[in-house]
Motif scaffolding. Structure first.
Motif, mmCIF file in Angstrom:
data_model
loop_
_atom_site.group_PDB
_atom_site.id
_atom_site.type_symbol
_atom_site.label_atom_id
_atom_site.label_comp_id
_atom_site.label_asym_id
_atom_site.label_seq_id
_atom_site.Cartn_x
_atom_site.Cartn_y
_atom_site.Cartn_z
ATOM 1 N N MET A 29 51.814 47.374 41.198
ATOM 2 C CA MET A 29 52.419 47.111 39.889
ATOM 3 C C MET A 29 53.617 48.027 39.646
ATOM 4 O O MET A 29 54.524 47.687 38.894
ATOM 5 C CB MET A 29 51.385 47.305 38.775
ATOM 6 C CG MET A 29 50.338 46.218 38.746
ATOM 7 S SD MET A 29 49.091 46.518 37.463
ATOM 8 C CE MET A 29 47.939 45.194 37.844
ATOM 9 N N GLY A 30 53.612 49.196 40.300
ATOM 10 C CA GLY A 30 54.746 50.106 40.172
ATOM 11 C C GLY A 30 56.043 49.524 40.702
ATOM 12 O O GLY A 30 57.124 49.975 40.340
ATOM 13 N N GLN A 45 37.570 47.837 44.829
ATOM 14 C CA GLN A 45 37.636 47.333 43.448
ATOM 15 C C GLN A 45 37.748 48.544 42.510
ATOM 16 O O GLN A 45 37.035 49.528 42.677
ATOM 17 C CB GLN A 45 36.365 46.518 43.181
ATOM 18 C CG GLN A 45 35.887 46.464 41.749
ATOM 19 C CD GLN A 45 36.785 45.629 40.869
ATOM 20 O OE1 GLN A 45 37.573 44.851 41.370
ATOM 21 N NE2 GLN A 45 36.683 45.811 39.566
ATOM 22 N N ILE A 46 38.667 48.494 41.558
ATOM 23 C CA ILE A 46 38.981 49.708 40.803
ATOM 24 C C ILE A 46 37.823 50.240 39.959
ATOM 25 O O ILE A 46 37.780 51.426 39.671
ATOM 26 C CB ILE A 46 40.237 49.516 39.910
ATOM 27 C CG1 ILE A 46 40.080 48.308 38.998
ATOM 28 C CG2 ILE A 46 41.487 49.407 40.745
ATOM 29 C CD1 ILE A 46 41.193 48.190 37.994
ATOM 30 N N PHE A 67 38.664 45.472 35.236
ATOM 31 C CA PHE A 67 39.592 44.373 35.527
ATOM 32 C C PHE A 67 39.477 43.990 37.005
ATOM 33 O O PHE A 67 39.411 44.860 37.864
ATOM 34 C CB PHE A 67 41.017 44.830 35.220
ATOM 35 C CG PHE A 67 42.029 43.727 35.211
ATOM 36 C CD1 PHE A 67 42.169 42.920 34.104
ATOM 37 C CD2 PHE A 67 42.832 43.501 36.310
ATOM 38 C CE1 PHE A 67 43.102 41.896 34.094
ATOM 39 C CE2 PHE A 67 43.769 42.476 36.308
ATOM 40 C CZ PHE A 67 43.906 41.680 35.200
ATOM 41 N N PRO A 68 39.443 42.678 37.299
ATOM 42 C CA PRO A 68 39.231 42.273 38.692
ATOM 43 C C PRO A 68 40.471 42.504 39.567
ATOM 44 O O PRO A 68 41.284 41.604 39.744
ATOM 45 C CB PRO A 68 38.908 40.780 38.587
ATOM 46 C CG PRO A 68 39.531 40.343 37.316
ATOM 47 C CD PRO A 68 39.497 41.522 36.394
ATOM 48 N N THR A 69 40.580 43.689 40.124
ATOM 49 C CA THR A 69 41.694 43.955 41.019
ATOM 50 C C THR A 69 41.386 45.181 41.882
ATOM 51 O O THR A 69 40.409 45.878 41.643
ATOM 52 C CB THR A 69 43.002 44.155 40.216
ATOM 53 O OG1 THR A 69 44.097 44.100 41.111
ATOM 54 C CG2 THR A 69 43.012 45.478 39.508
ATOM 55 N N ARG A 97 50.831 54.743 41.422
ATOM 56 C CA ARG A 97 51.594 53.641 40.843
ATOM 57 C C ARG A 97 52.940 54.139 40.307
ATOM 58 O O ARG A 97 53.963 53.475 40.449
ATOM 59 C CB ARG A 97 50.778 52.996 39.716
ATOM 60 C CG ARG A 97 51.433 51.801 39.085
ATOM 61 C CD ARG A 97 50.552 51.138 38.053
ATOM 62 N NE ARG A 97 50.433 51.938 36.847
ATOM 63 C CZ ARG A 97 49.851 51.507 35.727
ATOM 64 N NH1 ARG A 97 49.338 50.299 35.679
ATOM 65 N NH2 ARG A 97 49.768 52.289 34.674
ATOM 66 N N ALA A 98 52.926 55.340 39.708
ATOM 67 C CA ALA A 98 54.177 55.908 39.202
ATOM 68 C C ALA A 98 55.054 56.391 40.354
ATOM 69 O O ALA A 98 56.284 56.247 40.309
ATOM 70 C CB ALA A 98 53.876 57.055 38.241
ATOM 71 N N ASP A 110 46.493 46.928 44.624
ATOM 72 C CA ASP A 110 47.094 45.988 43.686
ATOM 73 C C ASP A 110 47.656 46.704 42.458
ATOM 74 O O ASP A 110 48.722 46.364 41.958
ATOM 75 C CB ASP A 110 46.030 44.974 43.252
ATOM 76 C CG ASP A 110 46.506 43.565 43.479
ATOM 77 O OD1 ASP A 110 47.408 43.383 44.308
ATOM 78 O OD2 ASP A 110 45.965 42.659 42.833
ATOM 79 N N VAL A 111 46.908 47.698 41.982
ATOM 80 C CA VAL A 111 47.377 48.467 40.830
ATOM 81 C C VAL A 111 48.628 49.247 41.215
ATOM 82 O O VAL A 111 49.606 49.295 40.460
ATOM 83 C CB VAL A 111 46.272 49.418 40.326
ATOM 84 C CG1 VAL A 111 46.813 50.341 39.248
ATOM 85 C CG2 VAL A 111 45.094 48.632 39.790
ATOM 86 N N PHE A 120 46.626 55.793 39.397
ATOM 87 C CA PHE A 120 47.670 55.725 38.370
ATOM 88 C C PHE A 120 48.893 56.537 38.777
ATOM 89 O O PHE A 120 50.032 56.137 38.557
ATOM 90 C CB PHE A 120 47.117 56.243 37.034
ATOM 91 C CG PHE A 120 46.766 55.136 36.084
ATOM 92 C CD1 PHE A 120 46.653 53.832 36.522
ATOM 93 C CD2 PHE A 120 46.561 55.403 34.733
ATOM 94 C CE1 PHE A 120 46.341 52.809 35.639
ATOM 95 C CE2 PHE A 120 46.250 54.392 33.848
ATOM 96 C CZ PHE A 120 46.145 53.097 34.307
#
Lengths: 375, 245
Positions: free
Chosen positions: B101-102, B137-138, B91-93, B153-154, B97-98, B150
């Motif tokens: 999302m948190g 980039q991820i 995914f382009p991010t 993010r949490a 950025d990920v 991940f």
């Protein structure tokens, strides 16, 4: 008319200008929303929906007797949405996979559409001619009203995209996670899908049932090659879509009898091909070049390593050694020695080489990181 | 002794895919502040259990309460770390950025993350030792690095309960230790952790509570009381002592 004159006429001739603006706006919206379809791995959805919309066009004509494009496209929108809902519920409620559901709906609806089309053409009323134009589209039929509708839909889509950007992004990347954050993913899903279907339907008049999905997917596929950011991807896809529309219209207007829709799709496909080969990030060409270069570098590093091992047996690492001694261990080539000299790793004097301070450090550091990896 | 609060309470939870029950009548009380592993063989319904707790999978029956209230009213208290393989890493991010999302949950609809959120995301990346990869980039991250993203993010969600689906799957030893240390730190801060875990060897080392699951709940409780051959045999259906040698 030469191509150059035609492109001037695109801006001066009022009929041509309407068509050019229409195809550009259509291309831009398709690229924009197509990016979402591609990232959701629903590339085939476009194909299924555009085919499924055909019976909607004919039914709208049968019911209203009107051939106004917005009436027919409204019919297409309704039937297209019904097709989408059916696809979703087939996937949801049966064991069938998405591709099967898409294939089923596509062929059933399209078959029914062709059936209706044939029936309508046999009617004694002479009014029915021209419905089959929606199969391959006819940009020449675009009138000002169509373009206004296209522009309005694009603007609304832009506003929605801007407002719900963050929600679209998280839904595309990780739906389950978005759910745990409390987002109504069903609503976001319906919003995206509705605008994708709407764009497809609006493209039917210009590009037609058969090729519309290409205009949806090609700009997005090309754009993905040029960037690793979602925002830029959507923007680049919109630009590629608009360019395809403009260039396609220009080419088809300059040569008689070249249909606009297919030409636009071919232009978009050419851009895809170009992007796949020449994009610096993901393009095949640069990937191969990088691979080749890496391999060469590794070869040089290996020779350097060998020299380092020989040189470090002396107190003074710059002590010269015979080139021939390298042969006892492993092959080397004149060109690789030359390249190493260019990098100032070594100095060559006659048939002797000696390590420079730079070369010594390079080899030592590599050795160091290598031993770390092994340990 | 302070009265023990129940972080998550699951009652009569039953889930079925296509008529076949995946989870059968699960009752579960997870006290606040424990670090609990969910173990069981493949197809035991471990992932389904946490997905049902999080309302991602709709159960046929049963309900889930978080600190005494229905889960959907308490979403902000619960952070979820899905399986790494559940998303498309192409995914382009970027990493940051990920992680951002948190913050989306507390932001709510339409509002974008601002400076405050960015700062929180950077801090979380720092905690998982990924700050230098923030603009990467991820797809260019290794499996272990993706798992750390991940986790970050949490962490940004600053929740009371962390529910994780196999956070150690496909990561190297260094990352595993780093993740365990972060989990233990969370526990020290009084957070509750529920982790689907595959490696039985490390269960007593990493966790203090365990739930044995195989469609039905076999047992749940402190490791020292129930992590024994009897429960392992009941769960895995083979003589555990023999199998592990």
């Amino acid at each position: 008319m030469s191509i150059f004159d035609t492109f001037i006429a695109l801006f001066t001739d009022s009929t041509l200008r309407t068509i050019a603006i229409g195809t550009m706006v259509l291309g831009a919206t398709s690229g924009m929303l197509g990016s979402f379809a591609v990232l959701r791995k629903e590339s085939l959805l476009g194909d299924a929906i555009s085919h499924a919309a055909l019976p909607g066009i004919v039914l709208a004509f049968l019911i209203t007797g009107s051939k106004e494009s917005y009436v027919l496209l409204f019919g297409a929108l309704i039937v297209g949405l019904i097709g989408t809902v059916w696809i979703r519920s087939i996937v949801h409620k049966t064991h069938l996979k998405t591709d099967t559901a898409l294939g089923l709906i596509l062929s059933i609806f399209f078959g029914f559409g062709i059936l209706l089309l044939t029936y309508v053409q046999k009617l004694p009323d002479a009014n029915q001619a021209g419905l089959d134009k929606y199969l391959f589209g006819q940009a020449a039929t675009l009138i000002d009203l169509d373009v206004y509708i296209l522009i309005a839909v694009t603007l609304i889509a832009l506003v929605i995209l801007f407002l719900f950007w963050k929600e679209f992004k998280i839904m595309l990347f990780d739906t389950d996670y978005a759910k745990t954050l409390g987002f109504n993913v069903k609503f976001i899903d319906i919003l995206i899908t509705f605008f994708i279907v709407l764009t497809i339907v609006l493209g039917l008049q210009t590009v037609g049932v058969v090729l519309m999905s290409a205009l949806l997917l090609a700009p997005a596929a090309a754009a993905r090659q040029w960037t690793n950011s979602l925002g830029k991807m959507v923007l680049i896809a919109a630009i590629i879509g608009a360019l395809s529309g403009l260039i396609g219209t220009g080419i088809s207007a300059s040569e008689n009898n070249l249909p606009t829709g297919p030409v636009i799709v071919i232009v978009a496909s050419a851009i895809v091909l170009f992007s796949f080969i020449f994009s610096p990030i993901r393009g095949i060409l640069f990937q191969q070049l990088r691979l080749h270069q890496n391999r060469n570098n590794l070869e040089l590093m290996k020779t350097l390593q060998l020299m380092y091992n020989i040189a470090k047996t002396h107190q003074d690492f710059t002590h010269p050694h015979a080139i021939g001694i390298l042969n006892d261990f492993r092959g080397f080539s004149k060109s690789s020695l030359k390249k190493m000299e260019e990098k100032e790793w070594i100095q060559i004097e006659g048939n002797q080489w000696k390590l420079t301070a730079i070369g010594f450090k390079e080899a030592k550091d590599m050795f160091h990181s290598n031993s770390l990896e092994n340990g | 002794m302070k009265e023990e609060r129940i972080a998550i309470q699951v009652d009569d939870l039953t889930v079925a895919y296509n008529y076949k029950p995946v989870l059968w009548d699960i009752d579960l009380k997870i006290p606040e502040g424990v670090m609990m592993a969910i173990v069981g063989p493949n197809g035991a319904g471990k992932s389904t259990l946490i997905k049902a707790m999080l309302d991602i999978v709709k159960p046929i029956a049963g309900n889930v309460q978080v600190f005494g209230k229905p889960y959907h009213k308490q979403r902000k208290l619960v952070a979820y770390v899905p399986q790494k393989g559940s998303v498309d890493w192409d995914f382009p991010t970027t990493a940051i950025d990920v992680v951002l999302m948190g913050t989306y949950g507390t932001l709510g609809w339409i509002k974008r993350p601002g400076l405050k959120e960015k700062k929180a995301a950077l801090e979380a990346l720092e905690k998982v030792d990924m700050l230098s990869f923030k603009d990467r980039q991820i797809s260019q991250l290794s499996g272990g690095q993706q798992q750390r993203v991940f986790l970050a993010r949490a962490l940004v969600q600053n929740a009371s309960i962390y529910i994780m689906d196999e956070p150690f799957q496909g990561v190297d030893a260094t990352t595993e230790i780093a993740i365990v240390n972060i989990l233990k730190e969370l526990r020290k801060d009084g957070k509750t952790l529920v982790v689907v875990h595959h490696d039985l060897q490390t269960v007593p080392e990493y966790f203090d509570w365990v739930t044995f699951l195989n469609v039905e709940k076999i047992a749940t409780g402190p490791i020292k009381d129930i992590f024994n051959d009897d429960n392992l045999t009941k769960t895995y259906g083979i003589n555990y002592k023999v199998a592990i040698r």
